[in-house]
Design a protein around this motif. Structure first.
Motif, mmCIF file in Angstrom:
data_model
loop_
_atom_site.group_PDB
_atom_site.id
_atom_site.type_symbol
_atom_site.label_atom_id
_atom_site.label_comp_id
_atom_site.label_asym_id
_atom_site.label_seq_id
_atom_site.Cartn_x
_atom_site.Cartn_y
_atom_site.Cartn_z
ATOM 1 N N PRO A 199 0.816 -1.222 0.000
ATOM 2 C CA PRO A 199 0.000 0.000 0.000
ATOM 3 C C PRO A 199 0.844 1.263 0.000
ATOM 4 O O PRO A 199 0.543 2.235 -0.704
ATOM 5 N N GLY A 200 1.914 1.253 0.803
ATOM 6 C CA GLY A 200 2.788 2.417 0.832
ATOM 7 C C GLY A 200 3.492 2.637 -0.493
ATOM 8 O O GLY A 200 3.699 3.776 -0.921
ATOM 9 N N ALA A 201 3.872 1.549 -1.160
ATOM 10 C CA ALA A 201 4.518 1.649 -2.467
ATOM 11 C C ALA A 201 3.587 2.328 -3.467
ATOM 12 O O ALA A 201 3.998 3.192 -4.250
ATOM 13 N N ARG A 202 2.330 1.962 -3.436
ATOM 14 C CA ARG A 202 1.358 2.570 -4.350
ATOM 15 C C ARG A 202 1.169 4.048 -4.047
ATOM 16 O O ARG A 202 1.092 4.874 -4.967
ATOM 17 N N GLU A 203 1.117 4.391 -2.769
ATOM 18 C CA GLU A 203 0.981 5.793 -2.392
ATOM 19 C C GLU A 203 2.182 6.612 -2.863
ATOM 20 O O GLU A 203 2.029 7.768 -3.283
ATOM 21 N N PHE A 204 3.373 6.033 -2.778
ATOM 22 C CA PHE A 204 4.562 6.773 -3.197
ATOM 23 C C PHE A 204 4.531 7.029 -4.705
ATOM 24 O O PHE A 204 4.911 8.110 -5.169
ATOM 25 N N ILE A 205 4.068 6.049 -5.476
ATOM 26 C CA ILE A 205 3.953 6.249 -6.927
ATOM 27 C C ILE A 205 2.957 7.369 -7.225
ATOM 28 O O ILE A 205 3.217 8.245 -8.068
#
Length: 354
Positions: free
Chosen positions: A282-288
């Motif tokens: 989830p955090g990876a998606r938010e960073f993108i």
């Protein structure tokens, strides 16, 4: 070379980031139980190339808005980055990656490095660059750059084309980066394939005979070997970007001390992706999504030399004069690069390095 830093305040973007954090269930409140934010809690590891230069203010903004504690890992140039992602895919280096470009993307996708993700924040202008499992973030032209002051003082005409680089008048003047370890290096190799066709190996024979120097990465080429910009090296021709001359302006800003040879350019696109096996997906998606926010897109030109993929972002005023994109970049389709990259590099290495 100086990196002018420009940041913009965007209330809309801040609200959007807050909404993203709320929707994903990640803890914007540091007092909340970290375990509620996913398997990795508040920890997020971002893997980048060594030219990544997101301003500290924006990094802090992302952490404050989402509640994540972000660690940045940079294993090397764009080529080294992909190599490390592949070598460590059974024990991933992090959660999200930025800096995989269109010359190396096919290899990483084939190796199953990325988890599928399609960002809802992707602007319409970026759709043309989309690749499976990857999100385009910025783009620019990889081109040969010339130290125009050096040429003026030497009384030698600045070359214009790829063929000009093999002219004896330009012997021992060019430094480039290695295509196996450098994304600009591979982009330039692809450019020579696109321009010369099946005769590209003979073209490199001519470059070698004319004294081309090869170094491992862009930073070594530009900052150490190049005579222009802040460098004090012996080579007045270097593989860099069409945007680089915007960062080598004279003191009064009326001219640049370098120029990009726009007939030598290859269009490069840099991507972000969720790493397969990420502990904090989830955090990876938010960073993108954050990388596509208006404020991050606006910071890209003066921090990473590239054009934002969002064409509605206002560019620095001097880019029209000193950092134009090529009107006719050399084109090699991504699928052709993916199918032939390893053989090209092997053939290139045998001829150029020996």
């Amino acid at each position: 070379m100086s990196f002018a830093r420009r940041t913009t305040a965007s209330t809309t973007a801040l609200l959007a980031l807050a909404a993203l954090a709320a929707c994903s269930g990640n803890p914007a409140d540091p007092s909340q139980d970290p375990g509620e934010g996913g398997a990795a809690g508040n920890e997020l590891t971002v893997v980048t190339h060594d030219s990544f230069a997101l301003p500290d203010e924006l990094k802090a903004q992302f952490e404050e808005t989402t509640g994540y504690d972000v660690t940045y890992v940079a294993p090397g140039d764009g080529g080294a980055l992909v190599n490390q992602l592949i070598l460590t895919k059974d024990s991933p280096l992090g959660d999200v990656v930025f800096g995989v470009d269109n010359t190396f993307a096919g290899r990483a996708v084939e190796e199953g490095v990325f988890a599928p993700y399609e960002s809802p924040a992707l602007p319409e202008s970026a759709a043309q660059y989309a690749i499976e499992s990857l999100t385009p973030v910025d783009m620019g032209d990889v081109c040969i750059n010339a130290d125009t002051q050096w040429f003026e003082e030497a009384g030698i005409e600045v070359p214009a084309t790829l063929d000009d680089l093999t002219d004896p008048a330009h012997k021992d003047l060019l430094v480039v980066s290695h295509p196996a370890s450098s994304s600009p290096g591979l982009a330039f190799l692809a450019a020579t394939v696109g321009a010369e066709g099946d005769a590209w190996p003979e073209y490199w024979d001519a470059l070698v005979a004319n004294g081309v120097k090869v170094v491992s990465g862009w930073s070594d080429a530009y900052y150490t070997e190049f005579s222009g910009a802040d460098g004090e090296g012996p080579y007045p021709l270097v593989l860099s970007y069409a945007t680089s001359p915007a960062f080598t302006l004279t003191e009064d800003g009326s001219a640049s001390t370098t120029e990009a040879l726009l007939e030598t350019c290859f269009r490069q696109v840099e991507y972000a992706g969720v790493i397969e096996g990420a502990e904090n997906e989830p955090g990876a998606r938010e960073f993108i999504d954050f990388l596509l926010s208006p404020e991050v897109q606006a910071s890209i030109p003066e921090n990473m030399y590239m054009y934002p993929v969002d064409d509605e972002v206002e560019l620095p005023a001097d880019w029209a004069s000193f950092a134009p994109l090529s009107s006719d970049p050399i084109d090699v389709p991504a699928d052709e690069i993916a199918a032939n990259r390893d053989q090209w590099i092997a053939d290139w290495t045998a001829r150029v390095i020996g």
